[in-house]
Design a protein around this motif. Structure first.
Motif, PDB file in Angstrom:
ATOM      1  N   ASN A 176      48.167   8.285  43.474  1.00  0.00           N
ATOM      2  CA  ASN A 176      49.180   8.453  44.520  1.00  0.00           C
ATOM      3  C   ASN A 176      50.522   7.815  44.166  1.00  0.00           C
ATOM      4  O   ASN A 176      51.402   7.731  45.021  1.00  0.00           O
ATOM      5  CB  ASN A 176      48.670   7.869  45.839  1.00  0.00           C
ATOM      6  CG  ASN A 176      47.386   8.547  46.285  1.00  0.00           C
ATOM      7  OD1 ASN A 176      47.307   9.765  46.303  1.00  0.00           O
ATOM      8  ND2 ASN A 176      46.382   7.765  46.605  1.00  0.00           N
ATOM      9  N   ALA A 177      50.672   7.355  42.940  1.00  0.00           N
ATOM     10  CA  ALA A 177      51.923   6.710  42.525  1.00  0.00           C
ATOM     11  C   ALA A 177      52.373   7.273  41.180  1.00  0.00           C
ATOM     12  O   ALA A 177      51.554   7.692  40.367  1.00  0.00           O
ATOM     13  CB  ALA A 177      51.720   5.205  42.407  1.00  0.00           C
ATOM     14  N   ASP A 178      53.685   7.289  40.979  1.00  0.00           N
ATOM     15  CA  ASP A 178      54.243   7.713  39.698  1.00  0.00           C
ATOM     16  C   ASP A 178      54.450   6.521  38.766  1.00  0.00           C
ATOM     17  O   ASP A 178      54.334   6.644  37.553  1.00  0.00           O
ATOM     18  CB  ASP A 178      55.583   8.425  39.898  1.00  0.00           C
ATOM     19  CG  ASP A 178      55.418   9.751  40.633  1.00  0.00           C
ATOM     20  OD1 ASP A 178      54.392  10.419  40.443  1.00  0.00           O
ATOM     21  OD2 ASP A 178      56.340  10.097  41.406  1.00  0.00           O
ATOM     22  N   GLU A 179      54.777   5.361  39.372  1.00  0.00           N
ATOM     23  CA  GLU A 179      55.077   4.173  38.595  1.00  0.00           C
ATOM     24  C   GLU A 179      54.694   2.933  39.382  1.00  0.00           C
ATOM     25  O   GLU A 179      54.893   2.865  40.597  1.00  0.00           O
ATOM     26  CB  GLU A 179      56.579   4.153  38.291  1.00  0.00           C
ATOM     27  CG  GLU A 179      57.024   3.013  37.434  1.00  0.00           C
ATOM     28  CD  GLU A 179      58.520   3.060  37.148  1.00  0.00           C
ATOM     29  OE1 GLU A 179      59.232   2.200  37.687  1.00  0.00           O
ATOM     30  OE2 GLU A 179      58.952   3.958  36.404  1.00  0.00           O
ATOM     31  N   ILE A 180      54.105   1.965  38.700  1.00  0.00           N
ATOM     32  CA  ILE A 180      53.779   0.667  39.295  1.00  0.00           C
ATOM     33  C   ILE A 180      54.036  -0.387  38.221  1.00  0.00           C
ATOM     34  O   ILE A 180      53.710  -0.174  37.056  1.00  0.00           O
ATOM     35  CB  ILE A 180      52.306   0.588  39.755  1.00  0.00           C
ATOM     36  CG1 ILE A 180      51.931   1.773  40.649  1.00  0.00           C
ATOM     37  CG2 ILE A 180      52.037  -0.721  40.504  1.00  0.00           C
ATOM     38  CD1 ILE A 180      50.460   1.836  41.031  1.00  0.00           C
ATOM     39  N   PHE A 181      54.615  -1.496  38.611  1.00  0.00           N
ATOM     40  CA  PHE A 181      54.936  -2.596  37.681  1.00  0.00           C
ATOM     41  C   PHE A 181      55.905  -2.139  36.591  1.00  0.00           C
ATOM     42  O   PHE A 181      55.894  -2.671  35.489  1.00  0.00           O
ATOM     43  CB  PHE A 181      53.681  -3.197  37.024  1.00  0.00           C
ATOM     44  CG  PHE A 181      52.503  -3.353  37.927  1.00  0.00           C
ATOM     45  CD1 PHE A 181      52.554  -4.224  39.006  1.00  0.00           C
ATOM     46  CD2 PHE A 181      51.348  -2.630  37.725  1.00  0.00           C
ATOM     47  CE1 PHE A 181      51.473  -4.366  39.854  1.00  0.00           C
ATOM     48  CE2 PHE A 181      50.258  -2.764  38.564  1.00  0.00           C
ATOM     49  CZ  PHE A 181      50.321  -3.633  39.639  1.00  0.00           C
ATOM     50  N   GLY A 182      56.705  -1.111  36.878  1.00  0.00           N
ATOM     51  CA  GLY A 182      57.619  -0.587  35.871  1.00  0.00           C
ATOM     52  C   GLY A 182      56.925   0.224  34.795  1.00  0.00           C
ATOM     53  O   GLY A 182      57.516   0.552  33.778  1.00  0.00           O
TER      54      GLY A 182
END
Length: 148
Positions: free
Chosen positions: A59-65
């Protein structure tokens, strides 16, 4: 003759926990974009301490950069440790995905997460398994420089 159930033997001793914490590429299954959740706080801490993260969250494209992946099978980069922030009933599927890879050395289940059957399957395949322990807490106690 009584049959004896084979039980998993998750790693709990400091030397082996320290050995696992020496790996540096961690896939975070269930990584969260919500800053207040442990599934964000713990991996963010690990990243600040030099770990390369591979966030897994469909459900995310990016996490923590970092680019977020839909599943472990979508990650082309090397993974040393799979850190799990998903409900215990999802662990067998995660372990099954992990076992399709030839680069995973350990499965780490965060506090409140354990699945003895999946743990035994991973151990039988030669992986180290940690259950119901916080990677951040263990790192802070066993690895982190006291001057940090």
């Amino acid at each position: 003759m009584l049959a004896t159930a084979i039980e998993s033997m998750p790693i709990e001793d400091a030397d082996n926990l320290r050995r696992i914490l020496e790996y540096d590429r961690v896939a975070v299954v269930g990584a969260s974009t919500s800053y207040e959740k442990a599934a964000h706080i713990v991996p963010a801490y690990l990243q600040r301490h030099g770990y390369e993260l591979r966030p897994i969250n469909p459900n995310a494209d990016e996490i923590f950069g970092e680019r977020a992946f839909d599943s472990l099978t979508d990650v082309a980069e090397t993974i040393d440790v799979i850190e799990i922030f998903r409900p215990s009933e999802e662990v067998p599927g995660i372990v099954a995905e992990a076992l399709t890879r030839d680069d995973v050395n350990a499965i780490w289940m965060q506090p409140g997460i354990r699945h003895d059957g999946a743990a035994l399957e991973a151990e039988t395949a030669g992986l180290d398994v940690v259950q119901d322990r916080c990677m951040k807490v263990e790192h802070g106690q066993l690895i982190r420089n006291p001057m940090d």
